[in-house]
Write an enzyme that holds these catalytic residues in place. Sequence first.
Site, mmCIF file in Angstrom:
data_model
loop_
_atom_site.group_PDB
_atom_site.id
_atom_site.type_symbol
_atom_site.label_atom_id
_atom_site.label_comp_id
_atom_site.label_asym_id
_atom_site.label_seq_id
_atom_site.Cartn_x
_atom_site.Cartn_y
_atom_site.Cartn_z
ATOM 1 N N GLN A 353 -52.369 133.428 146.755
ATOM 2 C CA GLN A 353 -51.796 132.289 146.036
ATOM 3 C C GLN A 353 -50.382 132.004 146.545
ATOM 4 O O GLN A 353 -49.981 130.858 146.692
ATOM 5 C CB GLN A 353 -51.779 132.567 144.532
ATOM 6 C CG GLN A 353 -51.330 131.373 143.689
ATOM 7 C CD GLN A 353 -52.319 130.198 143.742
ATOM 8 O OE1 GLN A 353 -53.519 130.397 143.932
ATOM 9 N NE2 GLN A 353 -51.797 128.989 143.615
ATOM 10 N N ALA A 374 -50.340 126.293 141.563
ATOM 11 C CA ALA A 374 -49.638 127.258 140.708
ATOM 12 C C ALA A 374 -48.782 128.185 141.548
ATOM 13 O O ALA A 374 -49.152 128.560 142.661
ATOM 14 C CB ALA A 374 -50.648 128.069 139.923
ATOM 15 N N GLU A 434 -57.785 117.996 137.174
ATOM 16 C CA GLU A 434 -58.647 118.551 138.222
ATOM 17 C C GLU A 434 -60.079 118.528 137.708
ATOM 18 O O GLU A 434 -60.438 119.319 136.836
ATOM 19 C CB GLU A 434 -58.247 120.001 138.562
ATOM 20 C CG GLU A 434 -56.881 120.106 139.235
ATOM 21 C CD GLU A 434 -56.577 121.515 139.753
ATOM 22 O OE1 GLU A 434 -57.415 122.429 139.537
ATOM 23 O OE2 GLU A 434 -55.516 121.700 140.361
HETATM 24 ZN ZN LIG Z 1 -58.871 125.710 140.809
#
Ligand SMILES: [Zn+2]
Length: 464
Positions: A353, A374, A434
């Site tokens: 991430q 994120a 989303e």
């Molecule tokens: Zn996702």
Amino acid sequence: MSKKGKITLIILLVTIILAAIGGTAYYLYQKDAPKRELAALGYNEQQTTVIIKNNLADEVINAGQSSLFIYALENNISNIDCKDYYLLPDKDIPEGKTAKELFDVINKLKESGYTSEEAYVMVNNLDFETIYTVLRTVQPADLELFTTAIYHDYSVEDSLLLAQGNMELMNMLNEEKITFENVKPMLTKGYSAEEIIQLYNAMEPDDYAFIKSMKYIPELALLVGMDNFEMDKLPRYLMSLRSNRAELNDVINWVNNDNDYIPADEIDYSAMYHDEEIPENYASYTACINKQYALPADYVPSDLEQLPAGYRVLSHPMRHVAANAFMNMSDGSVVAGYERILAQSNYRSYEHQKSLYDEYVFQDGVALADTYSARPGHSEHQTGLVTDIGTSSLDMLYFENYSGYEWVLENAHRYGFIQRYPEGKEYITGYEYESWHFRYVGVESATVMYEHDWTLDEYSLLFD
Ligand SMILES: [Zn+2]
């Protein structure tokens, strides 16, 4: 005086003298009676003197055999004023208990502020272990509640709980105006008796049953009592209050008029990162990971597993339960007559991430990157409970064009999934809409969120 007269006088004098001697002897005998009785009860000379000097002889004799009082005199003679606590007759001493054990427990009760009557009730009705529990948990002021509950056949455990309530609630229970099933979970959560009564009186049974399943919400009793309160808007009332955007007296109307809403293109997505915390339940299926709540950097779910080839586009794993649920939902999409849905992106490590987010920041800058990606630790993908959904003919980014998209929105909760970043909720989730990102939370929780139109962020304000 005649001879007869002299004899009569002598007899009279002798009688008087004998009577005086006898009277004195009787008087002395009577005077020692308490001493003899106390001695018979087991008190020694010194103790007897103390008892008589303090005018307690009658009381002590009336009580009968009391090993406890003897022990008290031996150990605590200066506290003879406190005889009420110690003058328990042997016949009332619980079986198998020694005077010393009783002395200790009564001293504890005394130190905690109990009266002698209360101490008696306790010693006579409860085992010592329970008394020590009561001493640890019940304030002396609440003892009446505790003993009332015991009297009404509640268990010690339930009585301890009821002792945290008040007499009004106790009376409602005794008069069957409320059931214990409607009181116990609320007291356990930490609601006060006043709050329970307010909530119970203000709510329909179904709504009351619903809040009984929630965690403790300090503002709830006040909010529920207000005009125009709507259960579905409860999380928004709480968010508005806790972020100080609305005042308590105005929050219902403020939220009901959508004053808390911020259009997606006016949100400061970076500013939604604040007071970063790691939630206690971060590894649970309902853990809320968002811009406030993060996962530990080293958290890797222990039950990650690959989906079989027919259910995925890429090869990211998911947690076992979520993987099974997704396969069922994928099968469901086929049964419903649509192209099979596939998992396109699932678990991502903290490091993965971080590299993604850094790349987005490099491309778009922080403000733009924060609208759709994120920061590491804040990604739901690290939970292993997420899948970004696509099909073999449709990339996830175009998932809202999928022919079965409405079917997924209406049925995902039956498999335990929620759409995590819905359109119109950006000001709550902190992310742009989303269509593809679905989060496993379990069927029960997903159904509650679906029925009330709550995001996980909202649900987490109400449920653990
Ligand atoms: Zn996702």
